[in-house]
Design a protein around this motif. Sequence first.
Motif, PDB file in Angstrom:
ATOM      1  N   UNK A   1       0.844  -1.184   0.000  1.00  0.00           N
ATOM      2  CA  UNK A   1       0.000   0.000   0.000  1.00  0.00           C
ATOM      3  C   UNK A   1       0.883   1.239   0.000  1.00  0.00           C
ATOM      4  N   UNK A   2       0.526   2.215  -0.813  1.00  0.00           N
ATOM      5  CA  UNK A   2       1.298   3.455  -0.810  1.00  0.00           C
ATOM      6  C   UNK A   2       1.139   4.203   0.510  1.00  0.00           C
ATOM      7  N   UNK A   3       2.153   4.896   0.913  1.00  0.00           N
ATOM      8  CA  UNK A   3       2.147   5.629   2.186  1.00  0.00           C
ATOM      9  C   UNK A   3       1.723   7.071   1.977  1.00  0.00           C
ATOM     10  N   UNK A   4       0.637   7.280   1.340  1.00  0.00           N
ATOM     11  CA  UNK A   4       0.111   8.625   1.151  1.00  0.00           C
ATOM     12  C   UNK A   4      -1.319   8.660   1.682  1.00  0.00           C
ATOM     13  N   UNK A   5      -1.823   9.841   2.009  1.00  0.00           N
ATOM     14  CA  UNK A   5      -3.193   9.916   2.540  1.00  0.00           C
ATOM     15  C   UNK A   5      -4.214   9.464   1.493  1.00  0.00           C
ATOM     16  N   UNK A   6      -5.300   8.931   1.993  1.00  0.00           N
ATOM     17  CA  UNK A   6      -6.385   8.510   1.103  1.00  0.00           C
ATOM     18  C   UNK A   6      -7.023   9.735   0.461  1.00  0.00           C
ATOM     19  N   UNK A   7      -7.555   9.591  -0.761  1.00  0.00           N
ATOM     20  CA  UNK A   7      -8.237  10.718  -1.398  1.00  0.00           C
ATOM     21  C   UNK A   7      -9.424  11.197  -0.558  1.00  0.00           C
ATOM     22  N   UNK A   8      -9.786  12.442  -0.743  1.00  0.00           N
ATOM     23  CA  UNK A   8     -10.858  13.052   0.045  1.00  0.00           C
ATOM     24  C   UNK A   8     -12.178  12.287  -0.097  1.00  0.00           C
ATOM     25  N   UNK A   9     -12.494  11.816  -1.306  1.00  0.00           N
ATOM     26  CA  UNK A   9     -13.748  11.085  -1.511  1.00  0.00           C
ATOM     27  C   UNK A   9     -13.767   9.783  -0.710  1.00  0.00           C
ATOM     28  N   UNK A  10     -12.636   9.104  -0.643  1.00  0.00           N
ATOM     29  CA  UNK A  10     -12.551   7.850   0.107  1.00  0.00           C
ATOM     30  C   UNK A  10     -12.706   8.130   1.603  1.00  0.00           C
ATOM     31  N   UNK A  11     -12.061   9.177   2.105  1.00  0.00           N
ATOM     32  CA  UNK A  11     -12.202   9.533   3.519  1.00  0.00           C
ATOM     33  C   UNK A  11     -13.639   9.921   3.847  1.00  0.00           C
ATOM     34  N   UNK A  12     -14.288  10.673   2.942  1.00  0.00           N
ATOM     35  CA  UNK A  12     -15.680  11.069   3.167  1.00  0.00           C
ATOM     36  C   UNK A  12     -16.576   9.839   3.267  1.00  0.00           C
ATOM     37  N   UNK A  13     -16.464   8.923   2.313  1.00  0.00           N
ATOM     38  CA  UNK A  13     -17.296   7.723   2.337  1.00  0.00           C
ATOM     39  C   UNK A  13     -16.994   6.862   3.562  1.00  0.00           C
ATOM     40  N   UNK A  14     -15.743   6.811   3.964  1.00  0.00           N
ATOM     41  CA  UNK A  14     -15.383   6.064   5.165  1.00  0.00           C
ATOM     42  C   UNK A  14     -16.029   6.666   6.402  1.00  0.00           C
ATOM     43  N   UNK A  15     -16.037   7.976   6.502  1.00  0.00           N
ATOM     44  CA  UNK A  15     -16.608   8.645   7.666  1.00  0.00           C
ATOM     45  C   UNK A  15     -18.132   8.617   7.688  1.00  0.00           C
ATOM     46  N   UNK A  16     -18.763   8.514   6.535  1.00  0.00           N
ATOM     47  CA  UNK A  16     -20.225   8.619   6.464  1.00  0.00           C
ATOM     48  C   UNK A  16     -20.924   7.300   6.136  1.00  0.00           C
TER      49      UNK A  16
END
Length: 76
Positions: A1-16
């Motif tokens: 897995x790359x060591x960079x932050x997840x894209x904003x859309x992925x973080x949004x869906x994860x949180x919601x």
Amino acid sequence: MPRRPAPAAVRFLSDTTLTIYLYHWFAYLAVMPRLGPMPLGLRMVLLAGVGLAFGSSIAVAGQRLLAGRSRLLLGA
């Protein structure tokens, strides 16, 4: 897995995810009577899009209106 932050859309869906799961059915109840006879594949794609859009809009509205209490009251 790359060591960079997840894209904003992925973080949004994860949180919601919980909010989308809890509230998507209300959108289905409003849309299903209006669908009529339709191929199953198209019906599934349409309902998935409507449920995702409705649940996401509830999450965004809740986060803006309720701030910190949004997670407790709505799940996001």
